[in-house]
Design a protein around this motif. Structure first.
Motif, PDB file in Angstrom:
ATOM      1  N   ASP A   1      60.194 -52.681  17.068  1.00  0.00           N
ATOM      2  CA  ASP A   1      60.322 -52.783  15.614  1.00  0.00           C
ATOM      3  C   ASP A   1      61.487 -53.666  15.184  1.00  0.00           C
ATOM      4  OD1 ASP A   1      62.504 -51.152  16.143  1.00  0.00           O
ATOM      5  OD2 ASP A   1      61.635 -49.356  15.217  1.00  0.00           O
ATOM      6  N   GLU A   2      62.241 -54.193  16.142  1.00  0.00           N
ATOM      7  CA  GLU A   2      63.281 -55.175  15.821  1.00  0.00           C
ATOM      8  C   GLU A   2      62.696 -56.578  15.681  1.00  0.00           C
ATOM      9  OE1 GLU A   2      66.937 -52.957  18.203  1.00  0.00           O
ATOM     10  OE2 GLU A   2      65.841 -54.604  19.158  1.00  0.00           O
ATOM     11  N   PHE A   3      61.398 -56.703  15.977  1.00  0.00           N
ATOM     12  CA  PHE A   3      60.717 -57.989  15.904  1.00  0.00           C
ATOM     13  C   PHE A   3      59.489 -57.859  14.998  1.00  0.00           C
ATOM     14  CE2 PHE A   3      63.065 -57.915  19.807  1.00  0.00           C
ATOM     15  CZ  PHE A   3      63.522 -59.205  19.992  1.00  0.00           C
ATOM     16  N   PRO A   4      59.029 -58.965  14.386  1.00  0.00           N
ATOM     17  CA  PRO A   4      57.828 -58.907  13.534  1.00  0.00           C
ATOM     18  C   PRO A   4      56.561 -58.870  14.388  1.00  0.00           C
ATOM     19  CG  PRO A   4      58.653 -61.153  13.599  1.00  0.00           C
ATOM     20  CD  PRO A   4      59.635 -60.319  14.378  1.00  0.00           C
ATOM     21  N   VAL A   5      56.164 -57.664  14.854  1.00  0.00           N
ATOM     22  CA  VAL A   5      55.047 -57.549  15.788  1.00  0.00           C
ATOM     23  C   VAL A   5      54.032 -56.525  15.309  1.00  0.00           C
ATOM     24  CG1 VAL A   5      56.454 -58.211  17.786  1.00  0.00           C
ATOM     25  CG2 VAL A   5      56.248 -55.795  17.171  1.00  0.00           C
ATOM     26  N   ASP A   6      52.832 -56.626  15.864  1.00  0.00           N
ATOM     27  CA  ASP A   6      51.820 -55.583  15.759  1.00  0.00           C
ATOM     28  C   ASP A   6      51.154 -55.461  17.127  1.00  0.00           C
ATOM     29  OD1 ASP A   6      50.163 -57.804  15.903  1.00  0.00           O
ATOM     30  OD2 ASP A   6      49.284 -57.545  13.912  1.00  0.00           O
ATOM     31  N   LEU A   7      50.091 -54.677  17.219  1.00  0.00           N
ATOM     32  CA  LEU A   7      49.400 -54.437  18.487  1.00  0.00           C
ATOM     33  C   LEU A   7      50.396 -54.042  19.586  1.00  0.00           C
ATOM     34  CD1 LEU A   7      46.827 -57.392  18.523  1.00  0.00           C
ATOM     35  CD2 LEU A   7      46.551 -55.110  17.552  1.00  0.00           C
ATOM     36  N   VAL A   8      51.267 -53.101  19.260  1.00  0.00           N
ATOM     37  CA  VAL A   8      52.290 -52.666  20.207  1.00  0.00           C
ATOM     38  C   VAL A   8      51.660 -51.778  21.277  1.00  0.00           C
ATOM     39  CG1 VAL A   8      54.439 -51.391  20.483  1.00  0.00           C
ATOM     40  CG2 VAL A   8      54.096 -52.855  18.471  1.00  0.00           C
ATOM     41  N   ASN A   9      51.859 -52.138  22.554  1.00  0.00           N
ATOM     42  CA  ASN A   9      51.267 -51.408  23.675  1.00  0.00           C
ATOM     43  C   ASN A   9      52.337 -51.044  24.697  1.00  0.00           C
ATOM     44  OD1 ASN A   9      48.007 -51.515  23.890  1.00  0.00           O
ATOM     45  ND2 ASN A   9      48.781 -53.237  22.686  1.00  0.00           N
ATOM     46  N   PRO A  10      52.760 -49.775  24.771  1.00  0.00           N
ATOM     47  CA  PRO A  10      53.615 -49.359  25.888  1.00  0.00           C
ATOM     48  C   PRO A  10      52.849 -49.540  27.199  1.00  0.00           C
ATOM     49  CG  PRO A  10      53.624 -47.722  24.128  1.00  0.00           C
ATOM     50  CD  PRO A  10      52.518 -48.678  23.825  1.00  0.00           C
TER      51      PRO A  10
ATOM     52  N   ALA B   1      53.142 -56.767  22.982  1.00  0.00           N
ATOM     53  CA  ALA B   1      52.856 -56.790  21.548  1.00  0.00           C
ATOM     54  C   ALA B   1      52.441 -58.196  21.139  1.00  0.00           C
ATOM     55  CB  ALA B   1      54.069 -56.337  20.741  1.00  0.00           C
ATOM     56  N   ARG B   2      51.952 -58.300  19.908  1.00  0.00           N
ATOM     57  CA  ARG B   2      51.591 -59.602  19.333  1.00  0.00           C
ATOM     58  C   ARG B   2      52.582 -59.970  18.243  1.00  0.00           C
ATOM     59  NH1 ARG B   2      46.017 -60.515  16.032  1.00  0.00           N
ATOM     60  NH2 ARG B   2      47.026 -58.934  14.712  1.00  0.00           N
ATOM     61  N   LEU B   3      53.010 -61.203  18.240  1.00  0.00           N
ATOM     62  CA  LEU B   3      53.889 -61.682  17.181  1.00  0.00           C
ATOM     63  C   LEU B   3      53.093 -61.807  15.894  1.00  0.00           C
ATOM     64  CD1 LEU B   3      56.807 -62.721  16.629  1.00  0.00           C
ATOM     65  CD2 LEU B   3      55.905 -65.032  17.000  1.00  0.00           C
ATOM     66  N   ALA B   4      53.559 -61.128  14.836  1.00  0.00           N
ATOM     67  CA  ALA B   4      52.819 -61.096  13.573  1.00  0.00           C
ATOM     68  C   ALA B   4      53.577 -61.793  12.451  1.00  0.00           C
ATOM     69  CB  ALA B   4      52.525 -59.647  13.177  1.00  0.00           C
TER      70      ALA B   4
ATOM     71  N   ALA C   1      63.928 -51.536  26.011  1.00  0.00           N
ATOM     72  CA  ALA C   1      62.621 -51.930  26.547  1.00  0.00           C
ATOM     73  C   ALA C   1      62.566 -53.438  26.815  1.00  0.00           C
ATOM     74  CB  ALA C   1      61.514 -51.534  25.584  1.00  0.00           C
ATOM     75  N   LEU C   2      61.832 -53.781  27.861  1.00  0.00           N
ATOM     76  CA  LEU C   2      61.533 -55.181  28.165  1.00  0.00           C
ATOM     77  C   LEU C   2      60.297 -55.564  27.377  1.00  0.00           C
ATOM     78  CD1 LEU C   2      62.443 -57.519  30.061  1.00  0.00           C
ATOM     79  CD2 LEU C   2      60.766 -56.663  31.711  1.00  0.00           C
ATOM     80  N   LEU C   3      60.392 -56.613  26.560  1.00  0.00           N
ATOM     81  CA  LEU C   3      59.336 -56.934  25.602  1.00  0.00           C
ATOM     82  C   LEU C   3      58.585 -58.201  26.002  1.00  0.00           C
ATOM     83  CD1 LEU C   3      61.325 -56.286  22.294  1.00  0.00           C
ATOM     84  CD2 LEU C   3      59.914 -54.669  23.593  1.00  0.00           C
ATOM     85  N   PHE C   4      57.269 -58.073  26.090  1.00  0.00           N
ATOM     86  CA  PHE C   4      56.384 -59.216  26.286  1.00  0.00           C
ATOM     87  C   PHE C   4      55.618 -59.413  24.973  1.00  0.00           C
ATOM     88  CE2 PHE C   4      57.185 -57.726  30.558  1.00  0.00           C
ATOM     89  CZ  PHE C   4      57.287 -58.889  31.301  1.00  0.00           C
ATOM     90  N   ILE C   5      56.043 -60.378  24.185  1.00  0.00           N
ATOM     91  CA  ILE C   5      55.472 -60.608  22.857  1.00  0.00           C
ATOM     92  C   ILE C   5      54.725 -61.937  22.885  1.00  0.00           C
ATOM     93  CG2 ILE C   5      56.001 -60.912  20.410  1.00  0.00           C
ATOM     94  CD1 ILE C   5      58.538 -59.231  20.882  1.00  0.00           C
ATOM     95  N   PHE C   6      53.456 -61.905  22.479  1.00  0.00           N
ATOM     96  CA  PHE C   6      52.593 -63.081  22.592  1.00  0.00           C
ATOM     97  C   PHE C   6      52.048 -63.523  21.242  1.00  0.00           C
ATOM     98  CE2 PHE C   6      52.303 -60.717  26.554  1.00  0.00           C
ATOM     99  CZ  PHE C   6      52.482 -61.707  27.503  1.00  0.00           C
ATOM    100  N   LEU C   7      51.741 -64.789  21.172  1.00  0.00           N
ATOM    101  CA  LEU C   7      50.989 -65.340  20.050  1.00  0.00           C
ATOM    102  C   LEU C   7      50.056 -66.400  20.601  1.00  0.00           C
ATOM    103  CD1 LEU C   7      50.434 -65.487  17.008  1.00  0.00           C
ATOM    104  CD2 LEU C   7      52.188 -67.266  16.866  1.00  0.00           C
ATOM    105  N   GLU C   8      48.775 -66.111  20.596  1.00  0.00           N
ATOM    106  CA  GLU C   8      47.743 -67.053  21.039  1.00  0.00           C
ATOM    107  C   GLU C   8      48.057 -67.606  22.434  1.00  0.00           C
ATOM    108  OE1 GLU C   8      47.570 -69.891  17.889  1.00  0.00           O
ATOM    109  OE2 GLU C   8      46.513 -68.526  16.540  1.00  0.00           O
TER     110      GLU C   8
ATOM    111  N   GLN D   1      46.988 -59.657  28.978  1.00  0.00           N
ATOM    112  CA  GLN D   1      45.609 -59.170  28.996  1.00  0.00           C
ATOM    113  C   GLN D   1      45.458 -57.863  28.226  1.00  0.00           C
ATOM    114  OE1 GLN D   1      43.371 -60.024  32.919  1.00  0.00           O
ATOM    115  NE2 GLN D   1      45.527 -60.076  33.513  1.00  0.00           N
ATOM    116  N   ILE D   2      46.462 -56.982  28.309  1.00  0.00           N
ATOM    117  CA  ILE D   2      46.387 -55.722  27.580  1.00  0.00           C
ATOM    118  C   ILE D   2      46.482 -55.962  26.075  1.00  0.00           C
ATOM    119  CG2 ILE D   2      47.527 -53.512  27.170  1.00  0.00           C
ATOM    120  CD1 ILE D   2      45.985 -53.668  29.802  1.00  0.00           C
TER     121      ILE D   2
END
Length: 268
Positions: free
Chosen positions: A43-52, A64-67, A19-26, A99-100
């Motif tokens: 799940d290879e990254f410390p994330v939550d709010l995972v959205n396909p 996803a959001r970096l947690a 998967a191509l991952l767009f992981i954000f923090l603020e 935005q998602i």
């Protein structure tokens, strides 16, 4: 920032190995140190709010959001600052993803009764299982108006700068559309409120999604119909008429404002 035509949004695509991952923090995007997006399973990254999010040329795309801590070999960059680092299609897709993820973060609970919401299986929405309230990703329409006067080489553009603009940068006038207001009425109202000028000959040009944070920019041109410049102090720091041959510093190339100003300056 337009998502690519080859992207197929879907809420039913499950994350996978590639998967191509767009992981954000603020508002900042996680990139490898070489500027590439991470790939793999969320799940290879410390994330939550995972959205396909869907498929890009058959590849799963996940937001996803970096947690946790930034992983070794990665860095966080402001989303605006990834222009020119990411290919244009991925830059546009990042605008959709942020935005998602932000919508997911701000709609975890029902705004009417406080019950935890659940993701709809058939559309991009969140539903309250208690009262049935449905929440969709927020899109706020914004009109942008480039006012002109004169003809040919003597043509001038009305440009202004807000108090939070980059030093020396000027742009077209813009403002949010209010409830029960048409786009046309919003254009007249915003120009009148911000600089005291009346307009005529309003013409729609084009639009652009603008994920800072969740707007749809709708660009118009109009002709000066009279009135002396009278600036709205809390919104406009400075404004003036600029010859098409002597324009000030303009917004960044990926913005609809830059496209609008350059299109009119070319006489199109």
């Amino acid at each position: 920032m337009i998502r690519p035509a080859s992207f197929a949004p879907s809420v039913r695509v499950a994350p996978s190995e590639g998967a191509l991952l767009f992981i954000f923090l603020e508002g900042r995007l996680l990139l490898r140190e070489d500027g590439a997006l991470p790939r793999g399973r969320p799940d290879e990254f410390p994330v939550d709010l995972v959205n396909p999010l869907g498929l890009l040329d058959g590849m799963p795309v996940v937001g996803a959001r970096l947690a946790g801590e930034v992983p070794p070999g990665f860095t966080l960059r402001p989303l605006r600052g990834t222009y020119g680092v990411l290919p244009e299609d991925l830059f546009g897709l990042a605008g959709y993803a942020v935005q998602i993820v932000e919508w997911d973060r701000t709609h975890r609970f029902c705004g009417a009764c406080g019950t935890p919401t659940v993701r709809s299986e058939r559309e991009t929405s969140k539903v309250c299982p208690n009262c049935g309230l449905t929440a969709y990703p927020r899109v706020a329409p914004v009109v942008m108006v480039l006012v002109t006067r004169g003809e040919g080489e003597g043509r001038e553009l009305l440009l202004a700068r807000g108090p939070h603009f980059a030093p020396g940068m000027y742009s077209a006038l813009a403002g949010f559309v209010e409830p029960s207001e048409t786009l046309e009425h919003a254009c007249h109202r915003e120009v009148r409120e911000e600089v005291g000028v009346e307009i005529a000959g309003l013409r729609y040009r084009f639009s652009q999604p603008w994920p800072f944070p969740h707007s749809l920019m709708i660009a118009f041109t109009a002709e000066d119909a009279g009135g002396d410049l009278a600036l709205q102090p809390e919104e406009i720091e400075d404004a003036g008429w600029y010859s098409v041959g002597a324009l000030p510093t303009l917004p960044p190339p990926f913005s609809i404002a830059r496209r609008l100003i350059e299109t009119v300056a070319r006489g199109e």
